[in-house]
Design a protein around this motif. Structure first.
Motif, PDB file in Angstrom:
ATOM      1  N   CYS A 124       9.324  37.896   3.652  1.00 62.17           N
ATOM      2  CA  CYS A 124       9.947  37.722   2.183  1.00 62.17           C
ATOM      3  C   CYS A 124       8.754  38.559   1.222  1.00 62.17           C
ATOM      4  O   CYS A 124       8.032  39.156   1.668  1.00 62.17           O
ATOM      5  N   CYS A 152       6.337  33.437   9.678  1.00 66.56           N
ATOM      6  CA  CYS A 152       7.901  33.271   9.952  1.00 66.56           C
ATOM      7  C   CYS A 152       8.410  34.214  10.840  1.00 66.56           C
ATOM      8  O   CYS A 152       9.273  33.845  11.786  1.00 66.56           O
ATOM      9  N   THR A 153       7.827  35.309  10.774  1.00 72.01           N
ATOM     10  CA  THR A 153       8.419  36.439  11.822  1.00 72.01           C
ATOM     11  C   THR A 153       7.533  36.820  12.705  1.00 72.01           C
ATOM     12  O   THR A 153       7.321  37.836  13.238  1.00 72.01           O
ATOM     13  N   ARG A 154       6.308  36.159  12.775  1.00 71.01           N
ATOM     14  CA  ARG A 154       5.116  36.354  13.917  1.00 71.01           C
ATOM     15  C   ARG A 154       4.492  37.810  13.435  1.00 71.01           C
ATOM     16  O   ARG A 154       4.021  38.188  14.501  1.00 71.01           O
ATOM     17  N   GLU A 155       4.330  37.943  12.145  1.00 71.93           N
ATOM     18  CA  GLU A 155       3.724  39.054  11.801  1.00 71.93           C
ATOM     19  C   GLU A 155       2.109  38.840  12.095  1.00 71.93           C
ATOM     20  O   GLU A 155       1.165  39.796  12.182  1.00 71.93           O
ATOM     21  N   GLY A 190      14.506  30.586  10.311  1.00 73.66           N
ATOM     22  CA  GLY A 190      15.572  31.593  10.562  1.00 73.66           C
ATOM     23  C   GLY A 190      15.409  33.035  10.007  1.00 73.66           C
ATOM     24  O   GLY A 190      16.338  33.611   9.830  1.00 73.66           O
ATOM     25  N   ARG A 191      14.286  33.182   9.479  1.00 72.22           N
ATOM     26  CA  ARG A 191      14.133  34.723   8.854  1.00 72.22           C
ATOM     27  C   ARG A 191      13.950  35.803  10.123  1.00 72.22           C
ATOM     28  O   ARG A 191      13.464  35.555  11.190  1.00 72.22           O
ATOM     29  N   ASP A 192      14.435  37.089   9.668  1.00 67.05           N
ATOM     30  CA  ASP A 192      14.232  38.098  10.508  1.00 67.05           C
ATOM     31  C   ASP A 192      13.440  39.159   9.996  1.00 67.05           C
ATOM     32  O   ASP A 192      13.096  39.952  10.620  1.00 67.05           O
ATOM     33  N   ARG A 193      13.047  39.054   8.589  1.00 68.67           N
ATOM     34  CA  ARG A 193      12.199  39.880   8.141  1.00 68.67           C
ATOM     35  C   ARG A 193      11.142  39.218   7.164  1.00 68.67           C
ATOM     36  O   ARG A 193      11.537  38.172   6.469  1.00 68.67           O
TER      37      ARG A 193
END
Length: 588
Positions: free
Chosen positions: A161, A173-176, A156-159
């Motif tokens: 860490c 997690c944020t598909r970087e 559930g991260r939007d940016r």
């Protein structure tokens, strides 16, 4: 038991294969196996060593279990030794205490060091040098960006860490990074642990050379040290295992003995490639220094350790195609079992296989002195042993959010699975807090509510006052465990009857400092968690005042448990209605 008692018991025993146990009340002193139980038990009427004579004198009974075959007796003996840990047997200690590295079974696997790996994970190890493993894992994360965060933080991260900002993670997690590319990086990590050292050493070497060209010598020196650790991780001697005949899996054992402690180093070669190394410690009472008797009287030296290790280690694992040993184990029953299982056993004298055995012996000898700091500590303060140590500390802020920590060290290494923590009544009194913490641990031990073994020593973070409070709690509970304190200011070691002043480089002082510092760290961490969560998370929820917060924590025990509670559970707390329960759940 006297000689007549042993003979009388032997006459009632059948002439069949099986296992026997010498008992002292409910305590198992010794477990042995026999092809003919009557003959074997009867031989104890005239023990061949002083140690076995003492064991027979202590025993007040002999229990037997008949088996269908010699192999069943062999494996039953191994299981009983593992279960009862008899004083007079050579005993393999639990190798689960060694750290392992796992890559979890997730869409974006995380890498972590653990002593209790998940069944679904890809696991490497166990390893004996945790510091080396930590260095390697950090280097892998910096090179390949594999995540190390928990699933809770990942979801559930939007940016990204802070790990992303520090270059430790590529933030799947944020598909970087897309999952396919991330999977390729995970595969590279797996290849390293499978033995491909260059996949990490080569980029580290390039980075080191670039730092040196830029005259960033401090960075270059750090990378050089890390590179040395990485290159040593899989150890030397791989060239010795290019071919070992047609055998797919070969295990090589080396043994080193010091007093009543032994180390067995095991090397594993599969398809001609060295793939695994580990070391195992064993309690080996009487392994040296006693006349040789038959194997089931404990034997002597390396053969006795080898025989005990082979059965106890492989009873729950797949046997290799071949075993290479430094010398014969000398146990006929073990030899018959290995022969029946199709395992070739060799004691090589020269050539490639002899080089492997020598490598295993070097690994074993390197570890055999590892007990020194525990043994030195026990000798220095006059106790029987200091292999299992528990450390205690308390933390609070002017009496608020008071907590206590209870950490465990086994053979000088942190045993985090046995860490415990305790929330204490809020009061600004370190002595009372320590008394309450130790009283809690002691009561659980005395009442049989703590599943951990009793420690050899308690280490209290503090001075005379904290030690006195801890000893009062021990006396009141009737828990007979020695305790000392280590004061931070002058690193004074305080015992009930004296103080010790040891050199700052004394290994046994370093052991106490590690236990004390870890207890302090664990207490402060828990205190900060309680303090921060109590004062920010719940206080920010509309409709939750100090009294309601107190009711919630009293009912559920922690903010984490409040977070996981259902609407119905929350409504069961006095003063909380449907709307407030929904608000709590949505805000947490």
């Amino acid at each position: 038991m006297n000689a007549d008692g042993v003979r009388e018991r032997a006459r009632s025993v059948p002439r069949e294969p099986g296992v026997y146990q010498f008992q002292e009340g409910e305590t198992t002193l010794y477990v042995g196996k026999a092809v003919d139980l009557r003959n074997r038990i009867g031989s104890y009427a005239d023990p061949r060593s002083a140690r076995i004579r003492r064991m027979v004198d202590r025993a007040d009974g002999i229990e037997i279990a008949v088996t269908d075959t010699e192999t069943q007796a062999l494996l039953l003996e191994a299981n009983l030794i593992k279960r009862h840990q008899p004083r007079y047997n050579v005993r393999l200690k639990d190798d689960k205490s060694y750290p392992m590295v796992q890559l979890t079974d997730h869409e974006a696997p995380r890498i972590e060091i653990t002593r209790d790996p998940a069944e679904s994970a890809t696991v490497f190890g166990p390893y004996t040098n945790k510091g080396q493993v930590e260095t390697v894992v950090k280097a892998l994360r910096e090179t390949y960006g594999v995540r190390g965060c928990s699933d809770h933080k990942y979801a559930g991260r939007d940016r990204p860490c802070l790990d992303y900002e520090m270059g430790l993670c590529t933030a799947p997690c944020t598909r970087e990074i897309d999952l396919e590319s991330y999977g390729e990086d995970v595969t590279a990590v797996e290849r390293f642990f499978e033995g491909e050292t260059g996949i990490l050493a080569d980029p580290l070497r390039r980075e080191m050379e670039a730092a040196a060209e830029d005259r960033n010598f401090e960075r270059a020196a750090n990378l050089r040290d890390r590179l040395e650790t990485v290159e040593a991780f899989h150890g030397a001697g791989g060239e010795a295992v290019q071919s070992v005949g047609d055998e797919r899996a070969v295990d090589v054992l080396g043994v080193a003995i010091e007093g009543e402690d032994a180390t067995v180093a095991r090397l594993r070669a599969e398809n001609g490639k060295l793939v695994d190394r580990d070391r195992h410690t064993m309690d080996a009472p009487g392994a040296a220094g006693f006349p040789a008797g038959h194997a089931d009287e404990g034997g002597e030296g390396v053969p006795a350790v080898l025989a005990a290790f082979i059965v106890q280690y492989y009873a729950e694992r797949d046997l290799p195609d071949a075993l290479l040993l430094p010398e014969r184990h000398g146990d006929d029953e073990v030899a018959a079992w290995l022969d029946a299982e199709g395992v070739a056993v060799r004691v090589p004298g020269a050539g490639r296989e002899a080089k492997l055995v020598e490598l295993a012996l070097k690994n074993a000898r390197r570890n055999v002195g590892g007990r020194d700091e525990c043994g030195m500590l026990a000798d220095a303060i006059g106790i029987d042993a200091a292999r299992r140590i528990e450390g205690f500390d308390v933390s609070h802020a002017q009496g608020k959010s008071a907590v206590g920590s209870n950490v465990t060290f086994v053979e000088g290494s942190a045993e985090k699975a046995d860490y415990r923590r305790k929330k204490l009544p809020d009061r600004n009194d370190d002595y009372d807090n320590m008394r309450a913490l130790v009283a809690w641990r002691a009561a659980r031990a005395v009442e049989g509510r703590d599943d951990r073994p009793d420690p050899d020593l308690l280490v209290i973070d503090g001075g005379e006052g904290q030690l006195g409070a801890a000893r009062d709690a021990l006396a009141e509970a009737g828990w007979d465990v020695p305790a000392i304190a280590l004061a931070k200011a002058e690193e004074r070691v305080i015992a009930p009857d004296r103080e010790y002043s040891w050199p700052s480089d004394a290994p046994h002082l370093h052991l106490l400092q590690r236990v004390r510092d870890e207890a302090h760290r664990f207490a402060v961490q828990y205190h900060q968690t309680i303090r921060d969560e109590v004062t920010t998370v719940l206080d920010d929820v509309p409709g939750v005042g100090p009294e309601t917060r107190k009711q919630l924590l009293g009912r559920f025990g922690s903010v984490e448990n409040v977070r996981e509670a259902s609407i119905e559970d929350l409504r069961s707390v006095e003063g909380i209605g449907e709307k407030t329960a929904e608000t709590i759940q949505s805000r947490l």
